[in-house]
Write a protein that holds these residues in place. Structure first.
Motif, PDB file in Angstrom:
ATOM      1  N   TYR A  93       0.832  -1.204   0.000  1.00 17.46           N
ATOM      2  CA  TYR A  93       0.000   0.000   0.000  1.00 17.46           C
ATOM      3  C   TYR A  93       0.869   1.257   0.000  1.00 17.46           C
ATOM      4  N   ARG A  94       1.893   1.275   0.849  1.00 14.25           N
ATOM      5  CA  ARG A  94       2.743   2.453   0.974  1.00 14.25           C
ATOM      6  C   ARG A  94       3.515   2.730  -0.316  1.00 14.25           C
ATOM      7  N   SER A  95       3.923   1.664  -0.987  1.00  9.95           N
ATOM      8  CA  SER A  95       4.717   1.843  -2.203  1.00  9.95           C
ATOM      9  C   SER A  95       3.904   2.476  -3.332  1.00  9.95           C
ATOM     10  N   TRP A  96       2.580   2.376  -3.264  1.00  5.95           N
ATOM     11  CA  TRP A  96       1.712   2.964  -4.283  1.00  5.95           C
ATOM     12  C   TRP A  96       0.820   4.063  -3.702  1.00  5.95           C
ATOM     13  N   GLU A  97       1.227   4.583  -2.560  1.00  5.04           N
ATOM     14  CA  GLU A  97       0.443   5.625  -1.909  1.00  5.04           C
ATOM     15  C   GLU A  97       0.273   6.852  -2.806  1.00  5.04           C
ATOM     16  N   HIS A  98       1.315   7.182  -3.571  1.00  4.23           N
ATOM     17  CA  HIS A  98       1.240   8.367  -4.434  1.00  4.23           C
ATOM     18  C   HIS A  98       0.138   8.252  -5.459  1.00  4.23           C
ATOM     19  N   LEU A  99      -0.085   7.013  -5.981  1.00  4.72           N
ATOM     20  CA  LEU A  99      -1.137   6.822  -6.960  1.00  4.72           C
ATOM     21  C   LEU A  99      -2.511   6.829  -6.286  1.00  4.72           C
ATOM     22  N   SER A 100      -2.605   6.210  -5.116  1.00  3.32           N
ATOM     23  CA  SER A 100      -3.868   6.182  -4.381  1.00  3.32           C
ATOM     24  C   SER A 100      -4.369   7.576  -4.060  1.00  3.32           C
TER      25      SER A 100
END
Length: 273
Positions: free
Chosen positions: A261-268
């Protein structure tokens, strides 16, 4: 809750259900032991004629479950601890499974547990107390190749049980989700339906079989003391991992998911919802 508790345990003829039944009897409690085939319980019933009632019950038959629970509630006059343990395994890739296999599997692992919960709740609510132990799996938080439908059924039961716990706690009913580890229950032998393999998946089948290995896991009776202590707690947890190795695995899986989740937080966070 009465000093001598009354248990209703489904899937009680073998594996974890049998181990929990024997542990409750050893503690001096009374048990209604439900199973599709109660013949394996006959010898145990002969040893405990006043404390054990074998109950033939197919959890996939909703009316049979309601009728069986009525008999269970009258056997010893009440129900204190209900263990939703009956289960089966559907082993194979998602694409390989037939509609009939999938529906039959969910009938046991999900719908059967729901029918039992629905049937016992009026009795527990009338008493103003009771425990409902929902047996799920350490893997209910995520799917894995070859056991996707087993995980799906347990995940569904997991989610429903969280909702159920909120719905019934005001009636004095405590729900605990038991995330069981891999015990030597016979689930992968007598309790397994296997799909017909497609050649495209054979390499992955081979990889998964090597990963599972030949280890049967600890004996079910090693988990029984946890359940006995849990049942005696005045304020039990809503969720409990059962098994030391399983505890480590579940925490590791949770951390891996959080890292993803954290690794794609920017997209979320691009979306405002």
């Amino acid at each position: 809750m009465a000093n001598v508790r009354v248990w209703l345990i489904t899937g009680a003829s073998r594996g974890l259900g049998r181990a929990f039944t024997e542990a409750a009897l050893t503690a001096g409690d009374r048990v209604v032991a439900a199973a599709r085939n109660v013949e394996p319980l006959e010898e145990l019933a002969a040893k405990h004629p006043d404390h054990l009632v074998p109950l033939p019950m197919d959890v996939t038959d909703r009316q049979a479950v309601f009728d069986g629970v009525e008999r269970a509630a009258t056997a010893f006059g009440r129900l204190d601890v209900v263990v939703n343990n009956a289960g089966a395994m559907l082993y194979g890739m998602v694409e390989e499974a037939t509609e009939e296999q999938i529906r039959a599997h969910m009938d046991v692992n999900f719908f059967g547990a729901v029918w039992v919960a629905q049937a016992v709740l009026p009795h527990l609510r009338t008493q103003g107390e009771g425990r409902l132990l929902q047996v799920t799996s350490m893997g209910s938080g995520g799917g894995m190749a070859t056991v996707g439908f087993y995980g799906a059924g347990k995940a569904a039961l997991d989610s429903v049980s969280e909702a159920l716990a909120m719905e019934v706690e005001r009636f004095g009913i405590k729900v605990t989700i038991l995330q069981m580890g891999g015990y030597n229950t016979g689930l992968f032998t007598t309790g397994t339906t296997t799909t017909e393999s497609l050649p495209q998946y054979q390499p992955l089948h081979t990889e998964m079989e090597a990963m599972w290995g030949d280890a049967a896991g600890p004996e079910p009776d090693t988990a029984a003391p946890v359940i006995m202590e849990l049942a005696a707690l005045p304020d039990p947890p809503r969720r409990l991992i059962v098994g030391s190795q399983s505890f480590d695995h579940v925490l590791q899986m949770s951390q891996t998911q959080a890292d993803l989740y954290r690794s794609w937080e920017h997209l979320s966070r691009i979306a405002p919802g």
